[in-house]
Design an enzyme around this catalytic site. Structure first.
Site, PDB file in Angstrom:
ATOM      1  N   LYS A  34       0.781  -0.947  -0.003  1.00 56.97           N
ATOM      2  CA  LYS A  34       0.092  -0.199   0.187  1.00 56.97           C
ATOM      3  C   LYS A  34       1.222   1.669  -0.144  1.00 56.97           C
ATOM      4  O   LYS A  34       0.794   2.202  -0.304  1.00 56.97           O
ATOM      5  CB  LYS A  34      -1.123  -0.315   1.282  1.00 56.97           C
ATOM      6  CG  LYS A  34      -2.059   1.108   0.987  1.00 56.97           C
ATOM      7  CD  LYS A  34      -2.720   0.733   2.209  1.00 56.97           C
ATOM      8  CE  LYS A  34      -3.837   2.307   2.318  1.00 56.97           C
ATOM      9  NZ  LYS A  34      -4.782   2.673   3.387  1.00 56.97           N
ATOM     10  N   ARG A  37       2.420   1.959  -3.340  1.00 60.16           N
ATOM     11  CA  ARG A  37       1.097   2.250  -4.332  1.00 60.16           C
ATOM     12  C   ARG A  37       0.726   3.724  -4.058  1.00 60.16           C
ATOM     13  O   ARG A  37       0.435   4.318  -5.404  1.00 60.16           O
ATOM     14  CB  ARG A  37       0.013   0.848  -4.293  1.00 60.16           C
ATOM     15  CG  ARG A  37      -1.134   1.674  -5.167  1.00 60.16           C
ATOM     16  CD  ARG A  37      -2.261   1.178  -4.919  1.00 60.16           C
ATOM     17  NE  ARG A  37      -2.905   1.084  -3.649  1.00 60.16           N
ATOM     18  CZ  ARG A  37      -4.085   1.851  -2.908  1.00 60.16           C
ATOM     19  NH1 ARG A  37      -4.381   2.667  -3.677  1.00 60.16           N
ATOM     20  NH2 ARG A  37      -3.961   1.292  -1.970  1.00 60.16           N
ATOM     21  N   HIS A  39       2.529   6.202  -2.954  1.00 59.88           N
ATOM     22  CA  HIS A  39       3.563   7.340  -2.280  1.00 59.88           C
ATOM     23  C   HIS A  39       5.257   6.783  -3.133  1.00 59.88           C
ATOM     24  O   HIS A  39       5.887   8.019  -3.437  1.00 59.88           O
ATOM     25  CB  HIS A  39       3.874   6.997  -0.876  1.00 59.88           C
ATOM     26  CG  HIS A  39       3.220   7.242  -0.017  1.00 59.88           C
ATOM     27  ND1 HIS A  39       2.541   9.218   0.481  1.00 59.88           N
ATOM     28  CD2 HIS A  39       2.602   6.167   1.072  1.00 59.88           C
ATOM     29  CE1 HIS A  39       0.984   8.372   1.583  1.00 59.88           C
ATOM     30  NE2 HIS A  39       1.343   6.965   1.649  1.00 59.88           N
ATOM     31  N   LYS A  68      -8.956  10.862  -1.881  1.00 59.00           N
ATOM     32  CA  LYS A  68      -8.435  10.885  -0.594  1.00 59.00           C
ATOM     33  C   LYS A  68      -7.861  12.178  -0.842  1.00 59.00           C
ATOM     34  O   LYS A  68      -7.659  14.040  -1.861  1.00 59.00           O
ATOM     35  CB  LYS A  68      -7.302  10.270  -0.999  1.00 59.00           C
ATOM     36  CG  LYS A  68      -6.080  10.346   0.171  1.00 59.00           C
ATOM     37  CD  LYS A  68      -5.422   9.378  -0.143  1.00 59.00           C
ATOM     38  CE  LYS A  68      -4.188   9.535   1.020  1.00 59.00           C
ATOM     39  NZ  LYS A  68      -3.412   8.229   1.143  1.00 59.00           N
ATOM     40  N   THR A  72       1.068  13.073  -0.689  1.00 56.71           N
ATOM     41  CA  THR A  72       2.163  13.467  -1.684  1.00 56.71           C
ATOM     42  C   THR A  72       2.753  11.939  -2.221  1.00 56.71           C
ATOM     43  O   THR A  72       3.117  10.538  -1.487  1.00 56.71           O
ATOM     44  CB  THR A  72       3.095  12.850  -0.102  1.00 56.71           C
ATOM     45  OG1 THR A  72       2.602  14.459   0.555  1.00 56.71           O
ATOM     46  CG2 THR A  72       4.891  13.983  -0.710  1.00 56.71           C
ATOM     47  N   HIS A 141       4.346   3.678   6.259  1.00 55.68           N
ATOM     48  CA  HIS A 141       3.430   4.754   6.552  1.00 55.68           C
ATOM     49  C   HIS A 141       4.333   6.142   5.698  1.00 55.68           C
ATOM     50  O   HIS A 141       4.887   6.491   6.602  1.00 55.68           O
ATOM     51  CB  HIS A 141       3.335   4.877   7.780  1.00 55.68           C
ATOM     52  CG  HIS A 141       2.326   5.812   8.019  1.00 55.68           C
ATOM     53  ND1 HIS A 141       1.109   6.557   7.506  1.00 55.68           N
ATOM     54  CD2 HIS A 141       2.608   7.217   9.039  1.00 55.68           C
ATOM     55  CE1 HIS A 141       0.157   7.758   7.635  1.00 55.68           C
ATOM     56  NE2 HIS A 141       1.411   8.567   8.354  1.00 55.68           N
TER      57      HIS A 141
END
Length: 150
Positions: A34, A37, A39, A68, A72, A141
């Site tokens: 995730k 995908r 960032h 969203k 970034t 993250h």
């Protein structure tokens, strides 16, 4: 005896189809996948303008159910981002790491529209150090620089 062979082949085909569909449906995106995908965008050429943000947010599936609000994109090769978790960054606290090097990034901010194809974004390109959270030496993250402060 001959009529059974086609039935057996059909049953085997149906069973394999069912198993494959379950495997495909059962794959859940990992936190690392995730992160990639959402960032990592090393291949897109500049300019990183509003049209870039609108197109990339759609292409990266971030406008499917809702638009969203902010995202970034880091314009670097994945290994250089991964390295932040294993020595190319300062562990500020918990699992947050602040990169030693600057990265080219584009902040995409929602402007207007509705999902899935009408979400419009504005872009802000910058070169800066980045803050990421890592799990098992992999980024999971992206956080604002303020997140890396202890």
């Amino acid at each position: 005896m001959y009529p059974r062979a086609p039935h057996a082949a059909l049953l085997l085909f149906l069973l394999l189809t069912l198993v494959l569909s379950l495997v495909v449906e059962d794959h859940k995106e990992s936190a690392y996948e995730k992160f990639q995908r959402q960032h990592v965008d090393e291949d897109s050429p500049s300019p990183y303008d509003d049209a870039y943000c609108t197109q990339r947010m759609q292409a990266k599936n971030m406008t499917q159910r809702t638009c969203k609000i902010i995202n970034t994109f880091i314009h670097a090769a994945l290994p250089s981002i991964d390295d932040i978790c294993t020595g190319a960054g300062n562990n500020t606290h918990d699992n947050y790491y602040y990169s030693y090097s600057d990265f080219n990034v584009t902040d995409c901010t929602f402007v207007s529209g509705s999902p899935p194809k009408e979400c419009m974004y504005s872009a802000r390109f910058n070169t800066q150090k980045i803050c990421i959270a890592c799990t098992e030496n992999l980024p999971v993250h992206y956080g604002p620089v303020s997140q890396c402060r202890p």
